[in-house]
Design a protein around this motif. Structure first.
Motif, PDB file in Angstrom:
ATOM      1  N   ALA A 307      46.310  55.694  25.610  1.00  0.00           N
ATOM      2  CA  ALA A 307      47.275  54.633  25.888  1.00  0.00           C
ATOM      3  C   ALA A 307      47.797  54.804  27.303  1.00  0.00           C
ATOM      4  O   ALA A 307      48.143  55.916  27.719  1.00  0.00           O
ATOM      5  CB  ALA A 307      48.418  54.672  24.885  1.00  0.00           C
ATOM      6  N   VAL A 308      47.840  53.712  28.050  1.00  0.00           N
ATOM      7  CA  VAL A 308      48.239  53.719  29.452  1.00  0.00           C
ATOM      8  C   VAL A 308      49.444  52.794  29.603  1.00  0.00           C
ATOM      9  O   VAL A 308      49.352  51.599  29.298  1.00  0.00           O
ATOM     10  CB  VAL A 308      47.090  53.227  30.361  1.00  0.00           C
ATOM     11  CG1 VAL A 308      47.483  53.302  31.829  1.00  0.00           C
ATOM     12  CG2 VAL A 308      45.811  54.018  30.086  1.00  0.00           C
ATOM     13  N   ILE A 309      50.562  53.318  30.067  1.00  0.00           N
ATOM     14  CA  ILE A 309      51.786  52.531  30.195  1.00  0.00           C
ATOM     15  C   ILE A 309      52.041  52.242  31.668  1.00  0.00           C
ATOM     16  O   ILE A 309      52.099  53.164  32.494  1.00  0.00           O
ATOM     17  CB  ILE A 309      52.980  53.262  29.564  1.00  0.00           C
ATOM     18  CG1 ILE A 309      52.679  53.560  28.081  1.00  0.00           C
ATOM     19  CG2 ILE A 309      54.257  52.421  29.690  1.00  0.00           C
ATOM     20  CD1 ILE A 309      53.725  54.412  27.401  1.00  0.00           C
ATOM     21  N   VAL A 310      52.160  50.944  31.978  1.00  0.00           N
ATOM     22  CA  VAL A 310      52.303  50.518  33.374  1.00  0.00           C
ATOM     23  C   VAL A 310      53.383  49.454  33.485  1.00  0.00           C
ATOM     24  O   VAL A 310      53.736  48.788  32.508  1.00  0.00           O
ATOM     25  CB  VAL A 310      50.972  49.948  33.930  1.00  0.00           C
ATOM     26  CG1 VAL A 310      49.885  51.000  33.938  1.00  0.00           C
ATOM     27  CG2 VAL A 310      50.525  48.732  33.117  1.00  0.00           C
ATOM     28  N   ALA A 311      53.896  49.283  34.699  1.00  0.00           N
ATOM     29  CA  ALA A 311      54.807  48.169  34.966  1.00  0.00           C
ATOM     30  C   ALA A 311      54.036  46.862  34.815  1.00  0.00           C
ATOM     31  O   ALA A 311      52.835  46.804  35.103  1.00  0.00           O
ATOM     32  CB  ALA A 311      55.385  48.296  36.377  1.00  0.00           C
ATOM     33  N   PRO A 312      54.691  45.798  34.358  1.00  0.00           N
ATOM     34  CA  PRO A 312      53.964  44.540  34.116  1.00  0.00           C
ATOM     35  C   PRO A 312      53.236  44.012  35.345  1.00  0.00           C
ATOM     36  O   PRO A 312      52.138  43.451  35.228  1.00  0.00           O
ATOM     37  CB  PRO A 312      55.069  43.582  33.645  1.00  0.00           C
ATOM     38  CG  PRO A 312      56.369  44.232  33.951  1.00  0.00           C
ATOM     39  CD  PRO A 312      56.119  45.700  33.993  1.00  0.00           C
ATOM     40  N   GLU A 313      53.826  44.195  36.540  1.00  0.00           N
ATOM     41  CA  GLU A 313      53.175  43.685  37.758  1.00  0.00           C
ATOM     42  C   GLU A 313      51.951  44.511  38.142  1.00  0.00           C
ATOM     43  O   GLU A 313      51.147  44.082  38.979  1.00  0.00           O
ATOM     44  CB  GLU A 313      54.163  43.646  38.920  1.00  0.00           C
ATOM     45  CG  GLU A 313      54.697  44.995  39.369  1.00  0.00           C
ATOM     46  CD  GLU A 313      55.954  45.413  38.627  1.00  0.00           C
ATOM     47  OE1 GLU A 313      56.642  46.334  39.101  1.00  0.00           O
ATOM     48  OE2 GLU A 313      56.246  44.815  37.561  1.00  0.00           O
ATOM     49  N   GLN A 314      51.770  45.691  37.534  1.00  0.00           N
ATOM     50  CA  GLN A 314      50.613  46.545  37.813  1.00  0.00           C
ATOM     51  C   GLN A 314      49.508  46.402  36.771  1.00  0.00           C
ATOM     52  O   GLN A 314      48.413  46.930  36.947  1.00  0.00           O
ATOM     53  CB  GLN A 314      51.044  48.015  37.877  1.00  0.00           C
ATOM     54  CG  GLN A 314      51.856  48.385  39.101  1.00  0.00           C
ATOM     55  CD  GLN A 314      51.010  48.436  40.363  1.00  0.00           C
ATOM     56  OE1 GLN A 314      49.804  48.649  40.325  1.00  0.00           O
ATOM     57  NE2 GLN A 314      51.651  48.232  41.513  1.00  0.00           N
ATOM     58  N   ALA A 315      49.791  45.705  35.683  1.00  0.00           N
ATOM     59  CA  ALA A 315      48.876  45.701  34.532  1.00  0.00           C
ATOM     60  C   ALA A 315      47.481  45.199  34.893  1.00  0.00           C
ATOM     61  O   ALA A 315      46.472  45.821  34.536  1.00  0.00           O
ATOM     62  CB  ALA A 315      49.474  44.861  33.398  1.00  0.00           C
ATOM     63  N   ASP A 316      47.391  44.071  35.600  1.00  0.00           N
ATOM     64  CA  ASP A 316      46.085  43.513  35.934  1.00  0.00           C
ATOM     65  C   ASP A 316      45.318  44.414  36.894  1.00  0.00           C
ATOM     66  O   ASP A 316      44.112  44.645  36.723  1.00  0.00           O
ATOM     67  CB  ASP A 316      46.235  42.118  36.536  1.00  0.00           C
ATOM     68  CG  ASP A 316      46.634  41.067  35.507  1.00  0.00           C
ATOM     69  OD1 ASP A 316      46.471  41.344  34.296  1.00  0.00           O
ATOM     70  OD2 ASP A 316      47.119  39.993  35.906  1.00  0.00           O
ATOM     71  N   LYS A 317      46.011  44.939  37.899  1.00  0.00           N
ATOM     72  CA  LYS A 317      45.342  45.804  38.876  1.00  0.00           C
ATOM     73  C   LYS A 317      44.823  47.080  38.222  1.00  0.00           C
ATOM     74  O   LYS A 317      43.697  47.513  38.479  1.00  0.00           O
ATOM     75  CB  LYS A 317      46.312  46.149  40.002  1.00  0.00           C
ATOM     76  CG  LYS A 317      46.731  44.967  40.861  1.00  0.00           C
ATOM     77  CD  LYS A 317      47.740  45.392  41.913  1.00  0.00           C
ATOM     78  CE  LYS A 317      48.223  44.199  42.743  1.00  0.00           C
ATOM     79  NZ  LYS A 317      49.246  44.598  43.733  1.00  0.00           N
ATOM     80  N   VAL A 318      45.663  47.682  37.386  1.00  0.00           N
ATOM     81  CA  VAL A 318      45.249  48.917  36.713  1.00  0.00           C
ATOM     82  C   VAL A 318      44.096  48.635  35.760  1.00  0.00           C
ATOM     83  O   VAL A 318      43.115  49.392  35.701  1.00  0.00           O
ATOM     84  CB  VAL A 318      46.446  49.550  35.977  1.00  0.00           C
ATOM     85  CG1 VAL A 318      45.974  50.681  35.070  1.00  0.00           C
ATOM     86  CG2 VAL A 318      47.464  50.079  36.982  1.00  0.00           C
ATOM     87  N   SER A 319      44.198  47.540  35.012  1.00  0.00           N
ATOM     88  CA  SER A 319      43.131  47.179  34.070  1.00  0.00           C
ATOM     89  C   SER A 319      41.812  46.958  34.805  1.00  0.00           C
ATOM     90  O   SER A 319      40.754  47.447  34.366  1.00  0.00           O
ATOM     91  CB  SER A 319      43.530  45.927  33.296  1.00  0.00           C
ATOM     92  OG  SER A 319      42.528  45.561  32.382  1.00  0.00           O
ATOM     93  N   ASN A 320      41.854  46.239  35.916  1.00  0.00           N
ATOM     94  CA  ASN A 320      40.628  45.979  36.675  1.00  0.00           C
ATOM     95  C   ASN A 320      40.034  47.272  37.225  1.00  0.00           C
ATOM     96  O   ASN A 320      38.806  47.464  37.226  1.00  0.00           O
ATOM     97  CB  ASN A 320      40.913  45.012  37.826  1.00  0.00           C
ATOM     98  CG  ASN A 320      41.208  43.602  37.341  1.00  0.00           C
ATOM     99  OD1 ASN A 320      40.799  43.228  36.246  1.00  0.00           O
ATOM    100  ND2 ASN A 320      41.919  42.823  38.151  1.00  0.00           N
ATOM    101  N   SER A 321      40.900  48.174  37.693  1.00  0.00           N
ATOM    102  CA  SER A 321      40.410  49.448  38.218  1.00  0.00           C
ATOM    103  C   SER A 321      39.751  50.273  37.117  1.00  0.00           C
ATOM    104  O   SER A 321      38.680  50.866  37.335  1.00  0.00           O
ATOM    105  CB  SER A 321      41.565  50.233  38.835  1.00  0.00           C
ATOM    106  OG  SER A 321      41.140  51.511  39.258  1.00  0.00           O
ATOM    107  N   LEU A 322      40.355  50.320  35.953  1.00  0.00           N
ATOM    108  CA  LEU A 322      39.799  51.087  34.844  1.00  0.00           C
ATOM    109  C   LEU A 322      38.474  50.491  34.369  1.00  0.00           C
ATOM    110  O   LEU A 322      37.529  51.222  34.061  1.00  0.00           O
ATOM    111  CB  LEU A 322      40.799  51.145  33.689  1.00  0.00           C
ATOM    112  CG  LEU A 322      42.046  51.998  33.963  1.00  0.00           C
ATOM    113  CD1 LEU A 322      43.096  51.768  32.886  1.00  0.00           C
ATOM    114  CD2 LEU A 322      41.684  53.474  34.038  1.00  0.00           C
ATOM    115  N   GLN A 323      38.406  49.163  34.334  1.00  0.00           N
ATOM    116  CA  GLN A 323      37.143  48.525  33.956  1.00  0.00           C
ATOM    117  C   GLN A 323      36.062  48.822  34.977  1.00  0.00           C
ATOM    118  O   GLN A 323      34.902  49.054  34.614  1.00  0.00           O
ATOM    119  CB  GLN A 323      37.352  47.023  33.793  1.00  0.00           C
ATOM    120  CG  GLN A 323      38.173  46.646  32.556  1.00  0.00           C
ATOM    121  CD  GLN A 323      38.490  45.165  32.484  1.00  0.00           C
ATOM    122  OE1 GLN A 323      38.046  44.374  33.319  1.00  0.00           O
ATOM    123  NE2 GLN A 323      39.266  44.782  31.487  1.00  0.00           N
TER     124      GLN A 323
END
Length: 363
Positions: A307-323
């Protein structure tokens, strides 16, 4: 009455076999070399140079673990080529959730009688796990102990040390209501809950060699023994860039009890199990054992290994990086204000974390 002089080999321990194994696994250790470690075996201890690894003000973080009774399933199935990856994963994933880079690994392999082929296969899989985690295999111990184990049995334990610069330690203290919870897909059952898995197999008399549907012709044994996914390489850059607020490795206790471990006292996790598809192997286990949904949620990872907890404004960037790093990512929930705990809801009901983490309700 005179008796012949006894040797260690007469007692069931072969020093020559142990020496041969050390010689055989030397190249495996060297294949895990990284800055700070030359990964040579044979001394009384292993060295690691933190300065060479590039740290300026490091804290050391240590973790140890085993593979659990998944080993017994591997032994019964005669499949030993993944358990070492499990061993490394259980330790290395526990380090990265604290912001630490796994640096070096040591293993402990114990058996009644040393089988060089099996032992070399296991150590080869440990080396593979180390390569996936980016850490060096710098030493270990092989113990041959007649009378302690059944003849074909063995046990494994692992010890991993990592480092994190003092200002990059991941504590979860900055997690706040409104934050987003991302889930990284597991590779299967990982290394938790196998006492229950084995009980179901025995009770239902499942044939482990039977082909498992929708798994490219793999057998049930192969699916259950799929090694634990190692998330270090995908997560570490984001941790070092301070884009992640908290991480929870989903091991024993499932989502219900592992997510609260990284939350501040005023935060409550809401997880929607309808946001990802339950992998077929978990459905099979649930049906075979007639396991209640709440028991599933606190025994197995149910398809989410981190489980990865992020600020809402970081969610898309973090998700794209992980993908981009090869992970399958789901947005599985959010953080709300409330007493520390977790609720997992799905089509079959709603379950709350154990009371030793939180009250069974949220604000």
């Amino acid at each position: 009455m005179s008796q012949k002089p006894l040797t260690y080999a007469d007692a069931g321990v072969s020093i020559d076999a142990g020496n041969a194994l050390v010689k055989a696994i030397g190249p495996l250790a060297r294949s895990t070399a990284r800055p700070g470690a030359d990964a040579e075996l044979g001394g009384f201890g292993g060295f690691f140079d933190l300065k060479a690894a590039g740290y300026s003000d490091p804290l050391l973080v240590a973790a140890n673990d085993g593979v659990g009774t998944k080993l017994k399933l591997a032994i019964d199935a005669g499949r030993h080529d993944g358990v070492g990856i499990d061993l490394v994963a259980m330790c290395a994933n526990d380090l990265v959730v604290q912001g630490a880079e796994p640096l070096f690994f040591l293993d402990y392999y114990a058996t009644a009688k040393l089988d060089g082929v099996t032992a070399a296969t296991v150590v080869a899989s440990i080396a593979e796990g180390c390569r996936r985690a980016g850490c060096a295999l710098i030493g270990g111990e092989t113990a041959e102990m007649p009378g302690m184990y059944a003849e074909a049995d063995y046990d494994l334990a692992g010890f991993c040390v990592g480092a994190v610069d003092r200002d990059k330690v991941l504590t979860g203290q900055h997690i706040a209501p409104g934050d987003v919870i991302l889930g990284l897909a597991s590779s299967g059952v990982h290394s938790n809950g196998f006492s229950l898995v084995r009980r179901i197999i025995e009770q239902e008399r499942w044939n482990l060699s039977r082909k498992f549907p929708a798994e490219n012709g793999r057998s049930l044994a192969e699916v259950l023994l799929e090694p634990t996914r190692i998330y270090v390489r995908a997560l570490l850059p984001l941790v070092q860039e301070c884009r992640i607020k908290g991480l929870a490795h989903i091991t024993g206790g499932g989502l219900l009890e592992n997510i609260p471990r990284v939350l501040p006292n005023n935060c409550y996790a809401i997880v929607d199990a309808g946001r990802w598809e339950l992998p077929l192997i978990f459905s099979l286990l649930q049906e075979g054992g007639r396991i209640a949904p709440a028991e599933m949620a606190r025994t197995f990872n149910c398809g989410v290994g981190m489980a990865v907890i992020v600020a809402p404004e970081q969610a898309d960037k973090v998700s794209n990086s992980l993908q981009g790093g090869g992970e399958s990512v789901f947005e599985i929930g959010r953080i709300e204000e409330g007493r520390r705990g977790c609720t997992v809801s799905g089509q079959a009901g709603t379950w709350n974390s154990a009371e030793d983490w939180s009250a069974t309700h949220h604000a």
